[in-house]
Design a protein around this motif. Structure first.
Motif, short mmCIF file in Angstrom:
data_model
loop_
_atom_site.label_atom_id
_atom_site.label_comp_id
_atom_site.label_asym_id
_atom_site.label_seq_id
_atom_site.Cartn_x
_atom_site.Cartn_y
_atom_site.Cartn_z
N GLY A 157 -4.25 -8.41 -7.76
CA GLY A 157 -3.79 -9.79 -7.76
C GLY A 157 -4.85 -10.74 -7.24
O GLY A 157 -5.01 -11.86 -7.75
N VAL A 158 -5.59 -10.30 -6.22
CA VAL A 158 -6.71 -11.12 -5.72
C VAL A 158 -7.76 -11.30 -6.81
O VAL A 158 -8.28 -12.40 -7.03
CB VAL A 158 -7.33 -10.47 -4.46
CG1 VAL A 158 -8.60 -11.22 -4.05
CG2 VAL A 158 -6.33 -10.45 -3.31
N GLU A 159 -8.06 -10.21 -7.51
CA GLU A 159 -9.04 -10.29 -8.58
C GLU A 159 -8.59 -11.23 -9.70
O GLU A 159 -9.41 -11.95 -10.30
CB GLU A 159 -9.31 -8.88 -9.13
CG GLU A 159 -10.05 -7.98 -8.13
CD GLU A 159 -10.19 -6.55 -8.62
OE1 GLU A 159 -9.66 -6.24 -9.72
OE2 GLU A 159 -10.83 -5.74 -7.92
N PRO A 192 0.82 7.87 -2.35
CA PRO A 192 0.94 6.94 -3.47
C PRO A 192 1.84 5.74 -3.21
O PRO A 192 1.53 4.63 -3.65
CB PRO A 192 1.50 7.83 -4.59
CG PRO A 192 1.00 9.20 -4.26
CD PRO A 192 1.03 9.28 -2.76
N SER A 193 2.97 5.94 -2.52
CA SER A 193 3.90 4.83 -2.32
C SER A 193 3.35 3.78 -1.38
O SER A 193 3.87 2.66 -1.32
CB SER A 193 5.24 5.35 -1.79
OG SER A 193 5.07 6.11 -0.61
N VAL A 194 2.30 4.10 -0.63
CA VAL A 194 1.58 3.11 0.19
C VAL A 194 0.44 2.51 -0.62
O VAL A 194 0.28 1.28 -0.69
CB VAL A 194 1.04 3.76 1.49
CG1 VAL A 194 0.06 2.83 2.20
CG2 VAL A 194 2.19 4.13 2.41
N MET A 195 -0.35 3.36 -1.25
CA MET A 195 -1.53 2.88 -1.97
C MET A 195 -1.18 2.01 -3.17
O MET A 195 -1.98 1.16 -3.57
CB MET A 195 -2.38 4.07 -2.38
CG MET A 195 -2.95 4.83 -1.19
SD MET A 195 -4.16 6.13 -1.62
CE MET A 195 -3.09 7.33 -2.44
N VAL A 196 0.01 2.18 -3.73
CA VAL A 196 0.40 1.36 -4.86
C VAL A 196 0.51 -0.11 -4.46
O VAL A 196 0.19 -1.02 -5.25
CB VAL A 196 1.73 1.88 -5.48
CG1 VAL A 196 2.92 1.64 -4.57
CG2 VAL A 196 1.97 1.26 -6.85
N PHE A 197 0.94 -0.38 -3.22
CA PHE A 197 0.93 -1.75 -2.71
C PHE A 197 -0.50 -2.29 -2.65
O PHE A 197 -0.77 -3.43 -3.04
CB PHE A 197 1.49 -1.79 -1.28
CG PHE A 197 2.98 -1.85 -1.17
CD1 PHE A 197 3.64 -3.08 -1.13
CD2 PHE A 197 3.73 -0.70 -1.03
CE1 PHE A 197 5.01 -3.15 -0.97
CE2 PHE A 197 5.11 -0.75 -0.87
CZ PHE A 197 5.75 -1.98 -0.85
N MET A 198 -1.40 -1.47 -2.12
CA MET A 198 -2.78 -1.90 -1.90
C MET A 198 -3.50 -2.13 -3.22
O MET A 198 -4.29 -3.07 -3.37
CB MET A 198 -3.48 -0.85 -1.03
CG MET A 198 -2.78 -0.68 0.32
SD MET A 198 -3.25 0.82 1.24
CE MET A 198 -4.79 0.29 1.98
N GLY A 230 1.81 -10.84 -4.79
CA GLY A 230 1.49 -11.08 -3.39
C GLY A 230 0.01 -11.25 -3.16
O GLY A 230 -0.42 -12.10 -2.36
N GLY A 231 -0.80 -10.43 -3.84
CA GLY A 231 -2.26 -10.56 -3.71
C GLY A 231 -2.76 -11.88 -4.24
O GLY A 231 -3.66 -12.51 -3.65
N TYR A 232 -2.19 -12.33 -5.35
CA TYR A 232 -2.56 -13.62 -5.92
C TYR A 232 -2.24 -14.74 -4.93
O TYR A 232 -3.05 -15.65 -4.70
CB TYR A 232 -1.82 -13.83 -7.24
CG TYR A 232 -2.28 -15.01 -8.06
CD1 TYR A 232 -3.17 -14.83 -9.11
CD2 TYR A 232 -1.82 -16.30 -7.80
CE1 TYR A 232 -3.60 -15.91 -9.89
CE2 TYR A 232 -2.24 -17.38 -8.55
CZ TYR A 232 -3.12 -17.18 -9.60
OH TYR A 232 -3.55 -18.25 -10.36
#
Length: 371
Positions: A198-200, A186-192, A161-163
């Motif tokens: 992915g952006v990187e 953790p279950s929120v931050m894992v998305f972030m 998704g980030g890509y």
């Protein structure tokens, strides 16, 4: 009441040319009694939400859909208890036990402490919990041996998704995307984490410079609303990300996506969101025009499978943790729906290749919040 128990393997997501799509699983042959009649069962499954409630269009609703599908197949009536705040968790679990539940599914990391306490006090009841390992330690007790964790390595899907978000923002010329979360868990931050990684990856592959606002994976710090409510705080947090110029935003935390959509419609008409947990363009067609793609977790399928297995196994319910990944189709991307024809050339092929590399172990998505 007589009803056949059917079995299905955990499943849910698969790649299909232009996207990673939800896929179903087939049922095994039906069980029957010696006289050819259907097998009789005596089973009371129960479900408890966190404060997001059943209509969050996210993980609570997805779990309920999985439970509803299982009980329809089993021919039993469940008890589904909706929590309105954290103070409800303990009393609601006590009520479920008092009503004779054989199997209880707790939806979300925030129910961890109450679920472990309930499971330790009621070893004859089988439990499952979504998005948590149930590894709390109370009064020197060992982990509860009657809870199955249902967790998801969402970083893998969020990476894709980030890509995709970076590719979209680079094409628009903005070159800035953002994210914010509800609870700092953790279950929120894992998305972030996955989103930023992915952006990187996109920047590395394309020699681009798409910026992420709202989250720093290395520092593990960013923007959070402090709850899973679609309130003024969530809207202001979304505006904070959008005001920094992000034209794709990932709001992680159940209903808080509605606050991001409201902020976009009010002042940032050229911006889009990424959905989480469910395919938001399908769950809520009214926001399909601002939903680029969704990062999905097969919570419904995991809940369905655990319920069917608990009904079948009884006291022998297997509590081995389930971890949803791209490989076992527990996480993935939705279709891009209305945006398919506007994507950067070659993006869907690039996403498919990245997924194949992750599954093969050639590419590792390294999030400290992965299960």
């Amino acid at each position: 009441m007589t009803k056949t128990i059917k079995r299905q393997a955990l499943g849910g997501l698969a790649v299909a040319s232009a996207a990673v799509l939800l896929a179903g699983c087939g049922s095994a042959p039906e069980d029957s009694t010696a006289d050819g009649g259907e097998e009789s069962i005596d089973f009371l499954p129960c479900l408890i939400s966190d404060e997001g409630g059943w209509n969050d269009r996210s993980f609570n609703q997805s779990a309920k859909e999985g439970m509803d599908r299982a009980v329809e197949e089993l021919g039993v009536e469940p008890i589904e208890m909706e929590s309105t705040n954290a103070n409800d968790y303990g009393p609601n679990l006590e009520e479920l036990v008092a009503q004779g539940c054989d199997f209880i599914v707790s939806v979300g990391f925030n129910l961890s402490a109450a679920t472990v306490e309930s499971a330790l006090a009621n070893p004859e009841v089988s439990y499952a919990i979504i998005d948590d390992w149930a590894d709390n330690d109370y009064d020197g007790e060992a982990d509860a041996p009657n809870i199955r964790p249902l967790v998801f390595n969402t970083a893998e899907a969020a990476y894709l998704g980030g890509y995709a978000a970076a590719a979209w923002s680079a094409q628009s010329g903005v070159e800035k995307v953002g994210t914010f979360g509800g609870g700092e868990i953790p279950s929120v931050m894992v998305f972030m984490d996955g989103f930023q990684l992915g952006v990187e990856k996109y920047n590395e592959d394309k020699d681009a410079a798409v910026e992420v606002v709202g989250w720093d994976t290395e520092a593990q710090s960013g923007l959070f609303t402090g709850s899973f409510e679609a309130n003024d705080t969530a809207r202001q947090t979304a505006q904070q990300v959008l005001s920094q110029g992000a034209d794709v935003v990932l709001p992680v935390g159940g209903p808080i996506y509605t606050s991001a959509v409201a902020a976009i419609r009010e002042s940032y008409p050229d911006s889009l969101i990424l959905g989480v947990d469910s395919d938001m363009a399908v769950k809520e067609p009214d926001i399909a025009d601002v939903t680029l793609v969704s990062i999905m977790k097969a919570i419904d399928q995991a809940t369905y499978d655990a319920t069917i297995e608990a009904a079948d196994a009884g006291a022998d319910f297997d509590v081995t943790p389930y971890v949803g990944t791209l490989e076992n189709e527990g996480v993935g991307l939705s279709s891009f729906h209305d945006f398919e024809g506007e994507l950067p050339e070659g993006l869907t092929d690039e996403l498919a290749t990245l997924q194949e590399q992750i599954i093969a172990g050639e590419l590792t998505v390294d999030s400290p919040n992965s299960p």
